[in-house]
Scaffold this active site. Structure first.
Site, PDB file in Angstrom:
ATOM      1  N   HIS A 121      16.584  -7.471   0.187  1.00  0.00           N
ATOM      2  CA  HIS A 121      15.432  -6.877   0.414  1.00  0.00           C
ATOM      3  C   HIS A 121      14.657  -8.448   0.731  1.00  0.00           C
ATOM      4  O   HIS A 121      14.365  -9.300   0.326  1.00  0.00           O
ATOM      5  CB  HIS A 121      14.841  -6.447  -0.713  1.00  0.00           C
ATOM      6  CG  HIS A 121      13.054  -5.056   0.220  1.00  0.00           C
ATOM      7  ND1 HIS A 121      12.225  -6.213   0.327  1.00  0.00           N
ATOM      8  CD2 HIS A 121      13.102  -4.048   0.074  1.00  0.00           C
ATOM      9  CE1 HIS A 121      11.203  -4.998   0.745  1.00  0.00           C
ATOM     10  NE2 HIS A 121      11.643  -3.546   0.271  1.00  0.00           N
ATOM     11  N   ASP A 198      16.185  -8.225  -9.014  1.00  0.00           N
ATOM     12  CA  ASP A 198      14.785  -7.517  -8.461  1.00  0.00           C
ATOM     13  C   ASP A 198      15.408  -6.159  -9.129  1.00  0.00           C
ATOM     14  O   ASP A 198      16.386  -5.842  -8.761  1.00  0.00           O
ATOM     15  CB  ASP A 198      15.115  -7.556  -6.896  1.00  0.00           C
ATOM     16  CG  ASP A 198      14.198  -6.996  -5.673  1.00  0.00           C
ATOM     17  OD1 ASP A 198      13.472  -5.464  -7.036  1.00  0.00           O
ATOM     18  OD2 ASP A 198      14.154  -6.746  -4.796  1.00  0.00           O
ATOM     19  N   GLN A 201      14.754  -0.775  -7.296  1.00  0.00           N
ATOM     20  CA  GLN A 201      15.938  -0.322  -6.552  1.00  0.00           C
ATOM     21  C   GLN A 201      16.243   0.790  -7.779  1.00  0.00           C
ATOM     22  O   GLN A 201      17.344   1.977  -8.352  1.00  0.00           O
ATOM     23  CB  GLN A 201      16.810  -0.111  -5.644  1.00  0.00           C
ATOM     24  CG  GLN A 201      16.569   0.920  -4.512  1.00  0.00           C
ATOM     25  CD  GLN A 201      15.437   1.444  -4.227  1.00  0.00           C
ATOM     26  OE1 GLN A 201      15.573   2.270  -4.556  1.00  0.00           O
ATOM     27  NE2 GLN A 201      15.125   1.133  -3.529  1.00  0.00           N
ATOM     28  N   LYS A 224       8.328   3.789  -7.421  1.00  0.00           N
ATOM     29  CA  LYS A 224       9.787   3.999  -7.640  1.00  0.00           C
ATOM     30  C   LYS A 224      10.194   4.848  -8.947  1.00  0.00           C
ATOM     31  O   LYS A 224      11.365   5.277  -8.113  1.00  0.00           O
ATOM     32  CB  LYS A 224      10.523   2.520  -7.019  1.00  0.00           C
ATOM     33  CG  LYS A 224       9.963   2.334  -5.169  1.00  0.00           C
ATOM     34  CD  LYS A 224      11.390   1.133  -5.117  1.00  0.00           C
ATOM     35  CE  LYS A 224      10.620   0.974  -3.474  1.00  0.00           C
ATOM     36  NZ  LYS A 224      11.713  -0.660  -3.334  1.00  0.00           N
ATOM     37  N   CYS A 362      13.827  -3.035   5.091  1.00  0.00           N
ATOM     38  CA  CYS A 362      13.264  -4.230   4.689  1.00  0.00           C
ATOM     39  C   CYS A 362      15.187  -4.999   4.604  1.00  0.00           C
ATOM     40  O   CYS A 362      15.027  -5.749   2.907  1.00  0.00           O
ATOM     41  CB  CYS A 362      12.650  -4.367   3.563  1.00  0.00           C
ATOM     42  SG  CYS A 362      10.985  -3.517   3.714  1.00  0.00           S
TER      43      CYS A 362
HETATM   44  C1  LIG Z   1      11.090  -1.738  -2.492  1.00  0.00           C
HETATM   45  C2  LIG Z   1      11.671  -3.046  -3.069  1.00  0.00           C
HETATM   46  C3  LIG Z   1      11.157  -4.119  -3.148  1.00  0.00           C
HETATM   47  C4  LIG Z   1       9.237  -4.065  -2.314  1.00  0.00           C
HETATM   48  O1  LIG Z   1       8.946  -3.324  -3.977  1.00  0.00           O
HETATM   49  P1  LIG Z   1       7.156  -3.537  -3.489  1.00  0.00           P
HETATM   50  O2  LIG Z   1       6.727  -2.562  -4.386  1.00  0.00           O
HETATM   51  O3  LIG Z   1       6.790  -2.973  -2.302  1.00  0.00           O
HETATM   52  O4  LIG Z   1       6.747  -4.594  -4.210  1.00  0.00           O
HETATM   53  C5  LIG Z   1      12.254  -4.657  -3.644  1.00  0.00           C
HETATM   54  N1  LIG Z   1      13.458  -4.753  -3.336  1.00  0.00           N
HETATM   55  C6  LIG Z   1      14.057  -3.346  -3.578  1.00  0.00           C
HETATM   56  C7  LIG Z   1      15.182  -3.532  -4.168  1.00  0.00           C
HETATM   57  C8  LIG Z   1      13.444  -2.414  -3.539  1.00  0.00           C
HETATM   58  O5  LIG Z   1      13.538  -1.782  -3.378  1.00  0.00           O
END
Ligand SMILES: *Cc1c(COP(=O)(O)O)cnc(C)c1O
Length: 404
Positions: A121, A198, A201, A224, A362
């Site tokens: 992302h 990260d 997701q 999320k 993104c």
């Molecule tokens: C949504 C997402 C982000 C960003 O999250 P925010 O809540 O907008 O800060 C970063 N990495 C992944 C894999 C995502 O799905």
């Protein structure tokens, strides 16, 4: 077994209509919907004990502080962090990553290397590019294959004693690929590099155990995983959090302040300057409780069924191509229709009450790899149904007829 009728009753928004049609919400990878149990917690906070935390002697302030810190314990338990102070509240994944990248600016120099993956992302690319600009360190990229899986052979070759940091997502938001993070972490540690995962997701689908993973940093967003927007967390191993300098200066993050010298507060407050999203933090805890009540194994089994069903049904449509066909993937389906722009399909689906995302999600480097402007992405959650997938398939067929 997941009781889908009971689950759907928890989400008031699923009853609404869009453009006169029942809402079919397939944009869960962008943000999830909120159950009544979490909405109630938010209403309760503002109705009954809204107050600033940590500094008041009065009852409301103490109640708010207790609930906010109890939510931190819920988050700690959920991710199996060793200490509650290793959980830092942030505004979300993006801020968590920026906090770590900012801290590493003080620890890197010109000869160091950092490694990112081709599946990231933008929020797990840009902060590291900024870090490399500041420090002169070099950014290396783990490539991916046509299935959307990372090339672990090249990864092993990129690692060396120059590598200081590796950052990879647990699950790709654009393609749904589940990355082999256990192996990524182990190999990085073998050369002495730290790893940031990260998890934005992944957390709606799986329950990560940060101690079993032995990961240095794990970051996610509440919105999320059935929580509100504007709140998230950074898990960091104590030794790393102590090494990193504070991110922002302000109230709450200090021990003593004078114009000659200021000393910083201990963990976690060192990284939590200013009045935080108090209600959001408490609701984050409630969202985690809610998801655990449903159960992550139940969620994974049900979503895998949806993924299998959706993949089969979509592939029956002539000229439809799915991007991201990793063996190990979650309930995200990115696809395109031959000769039709994704945006046009998304617009027509919206007229039918079906919410999908179109665009680069993104993750422009992934779109460049496939040489496409973007995809249509349908991402399923545990409150979605096969009937909704049928509606999507019918909708796409209709859109296709109108556009070709
Ligand atoms: C949504 C997402 C982000 C960003 O999250 P925010 O809540 O907008 O800060 C970063 N990495 C992944 C894999 C995502 O799905």
């Amino acid at each position: 077994m997941l009781d889908i009728d009971k689950i759907r009753k928890d989400f008031p928004i699923l009853n609404r209509k869009v453009n006169g049609k029942p809402l079919v919400y397939f944009d869960n990878a962008a943000t999830s919907q909120t159950p009544q149990q979490v909405i109630d917690v938010i209403v309760d906070y503002y109705s009954n004990y809204n107050a600033n935390i940590h500094r008041g002697v009065h009852a409301l302030s103490q109640e708010a502080t207790d609930k906010y810190e109890a939510a931190r314990l819920t988050i700690q338990n959920h991710f199996n962090a060793k200490h509650a102070y290793e959980i830092i509240y942030t505004s979300g994944t993006t801020e968590s990553i920026n906090l770590v990248a900012h801290g590493f600016a003080a620890l890197l120099n010109k000869s160091d290397e950092v490694i990112v993956s081709a599946l990231e992302h933008h929020s797990n690319i840009v902060p590291w590019q900024m870090l490399c600009e500041k420090t002169g360190a070099t950014l290396k990229v783990i490539p991916m294959n046509q299935e959307g899986e990372l090339d672990m052979v090249v990864y092993a070759q990129l690692l060396s004693n120059k590598t200081k940091l590796v950052f990879v997502n647990h699950i790709s938001n654009a393609l749904g690929t589940i990355n082999p993070i256990e192996s990524i972490i182990k190999q990085a540690h073998n050369v002495g590099a730290a790893v940031l995962i990260d998890g934005a997701q992944a957390c709606p689908h799986v329950k990560p155990d940060v101690q079993a993973l032995n990961v240095d940093f794990y970051v996610t967003s509440a919105h999320k995983m059935c929580g509100p927007t504007g709140v998230g967390m950074l898990y960091g191993k104590q030794e790393w959090l102590e090494k990193l300098p504070p991110y922002q200066g302000g109230g709450e993050m200090i021990d003593q302040v004078s114009f000659e010298k200021t000393t910083y507060a201990g963990l976690p407050h060192k990284f939590e300057a200013g009045t935080p999203n108090i209600c959001g933090g408490i609701a984050f805890g409630a969202a985690i409780d809610y998801m655990n009540t449903v159960g992550f194994e139940t969620i994974a089994n049900y979503e895998n069924e949806l993924l299998k069903y959706g993949t089969e049904k979509l592939l029956e449509i002539d000229g439809l191509k799915i991007y991201g066909t990793a063996k190990n993937k979650t309930s995200v389906i990115s696809f395109n229709l031959d000769g039709i722009h994704p945006y046009d399909v998304g617009t027509l689906l919206d007229k039918m009450g079906i919410a999908v995302r179109t665009g680069h999600h993104c993750a422009q480097p992934i779109m460049d790899y496939f040489k496409i402007p973007g995809t249509i992405r349908a991402s399923f959650a545990f409150y979605n149904t096969k009937q909704e997938i049928d509606a999507l398939v019918e909708g796409i067929k209709k859109a296709k007829m109108m556009l070709s």
